[in-house]
Design an enzyme around this catalytic site. Sequence first.
Site, short mmCIF file in Angstrom:
data_model
loop_
_atom_site.label_atom_id
_atom_site.label_comp_id
_atom_site.label_asym_id
_atom_site.label_seq_id
_atom_site.Cartn_x
_atom_site.Cartn_y
_atom_site.Cartn_z
N ASN A 1 -1.43 36.94 0.06
CA ASN A 1 -1.02 38.26 0.54
C ASN A 1 -2.15 38.78 1.44
OD1 ASN A 1 -0.31 40.92 0.89
ND2 ASN A 1 -0.59 41.51 -1.26
N TRP A 2 -1.92 38.69 2.74
CA TRP A 2 -2.99 39.06 3.68
C TRP A 2 -3.16 40.58 3.79
CZ3 TRP A 2 -2.51 35.46 8.63
CH2 TRP A 2 -2.61 34.12 8.21
N LYS A 3 -2.20 41.33 3.27
CA LYS A 3 -2.23 42.81 3.36
C LYS A 3 -2.39 43.24 4.83
CE LYS A 3 -3.87 42.90 -1.33
NZ LYS A 3 -4.55 43.63 -2.39
N GLY B 1 -4.96 37.92 -2.84
CA GLY B 1 -5.24 38.84 -1.75
C GLY B 1 -6.48 38.42 -0.98
N GLY B 2 -7.62 39.02 -1.32
CA GLY B 2 -8.87 38.79 -0.60
C GLY B 2 -9.20 37.33 -0.33
N GLU C 1 0.33 41.77 -11.68
CA GLU C 1 -0.92 42.15 -11.04
C GLU C 1 -1.44 43.44 -11.67
OE1 GLU C 1 -1.18 40.31 -6.80
OE2 GLU C 1 -0.22 42.26 -6.67
N GLY D 1 -8.57 43.52 -6.02
CA GLY D 1 -9.67 43.77 -5.08
C GLY D 1 -10.94 44.29 -5.73
N HIS E 1 4.75 45.81 -4.53
CA HIS E 1 3.30 45.68 -4.71
C HIS E 1 2.73 47.04 -5.12
CE1 HIS E 1 -0.94 45.13 -3.90
NE2 HIS E 1 -0.72 43.83 -3.98
N GLU F 1 0.21 48.58 -4.25
CA GLU F 1 -0.26 49.42 -3.14
C GLU F 1 0.90 50.16 -2.49
OE1 GLU F 1 -2.51 46.32 -1.20
OE2 GLU F 1 -3.97 46.41 -2.84
N SER G 1 -7.84 39.64 -8.05
CA SER G 1 -9.18 39.03 -7.99
C SER G 1 -9.21 37.54 -8.34
CB SER G 1 -10.16 39.81 -8.87
OG SER G 1 -10.33 41.13 -8.36
P1 PGA Z 1 -6.82 40.52 -4.64
O1 PGA Z 1 -5.34 41.09 -4.34
O2 PGA Z 1 -6.68 39.02 -4.81
O3 PGA Z 1 -7.63 40.88 -3.43
O4 PGA Z 1 -7.29 41.17 -5.88
C1 PGA Z 1 -4.22 40.56 -4.96
C2 PGA Z 1 -2.98 41.31 -4.50
O5 PGA Z 1 -3.05 42.54 -4.34
O6 PGA Z 1 -1.92 40.71 -4.30
#
Ligand code: PGA
Length: 254
Positions: free
Chosen positions: A10-12, A235-236, A168, A174, A98, A100, A214
């Site tokens: 997930n590149w966001k 994500g990251g 999640e 993050g 998600h 977010e 994470s």
């Molecule tokens: P993260 O994000 O790996 O940076 O914690 C995961 C996500 O939000 O899908």
Amino acid sequence: MKRKTLIAGNWKMNGLLEDGTALAKAVALEAKKRGSQGCEFLVCPPFTLLTSVKKALRGSKVGLGAQDCHVAASGAHTGDISPQMLKDLGCSYVIVGHSERRADHHETSALVCQKAESAHQAGLKVIICVGETESERDSGKTLAVCQKQIKESVPQDATAENTVIAYEPVWAIGTGKTPTVADVAEVHGAIRAEISKKFGKAVAAKMRILYGGSVKPSNAPQLLSLEDVDGGLVGGASLKAADFMGIADAVCQK
Ligand code: PGA
């Protein structure tokens, strides 16, 4: 029941044309080198990069997904993107719900459910995200929150083929913090039980449940090889091809 491991990036809201395309090419190359590991790979770049990433992934086994969609197929919804548009661009998946989006855009589980259903109708698979906040965890509500989100966010037309769940924990996204292996096992077990209640044992046995929050190459072996964990939503660490594939290497059969 063997479920195919899914490693999804997930590149966001990250990536411009040059670096986003380069990242996709690097992921495609690394995936090719690994041949037919028992894993499915997916990258979910921002809308603006879907076309160029699609081109960069050509000939590779890495799938393309988006990070959100609207409920409607078309119409007066300024700034929104429909599932049909995503399908048209070559997406096979879309992430919905998600945390977010639930937090920043006030998306409710009812809306997430509608989005998932619309995406199915457009021929997309969905990754439906659930997870508790830190205060919900601290007050012992983790399982109840996840069960309620599953109940309300997963549409009736969900099957093991068109739907993936991602657990999640919001506080792990993050932050570098992760739940214990025992906690992940407990929540994934509870989510599978909830799916079983809603769709029956056979569907629950086949539906994939990813862990996200994470995930990195060093913790992937513990977090992602649990019985009820069928891959990761990353994500990251998905923004570096070496880290993303390092996670895959930790859990996919060679
Ligand atoms: P993260 O994000 O790996 O940076 O914690 C995961 C996500 O939000 O899908």
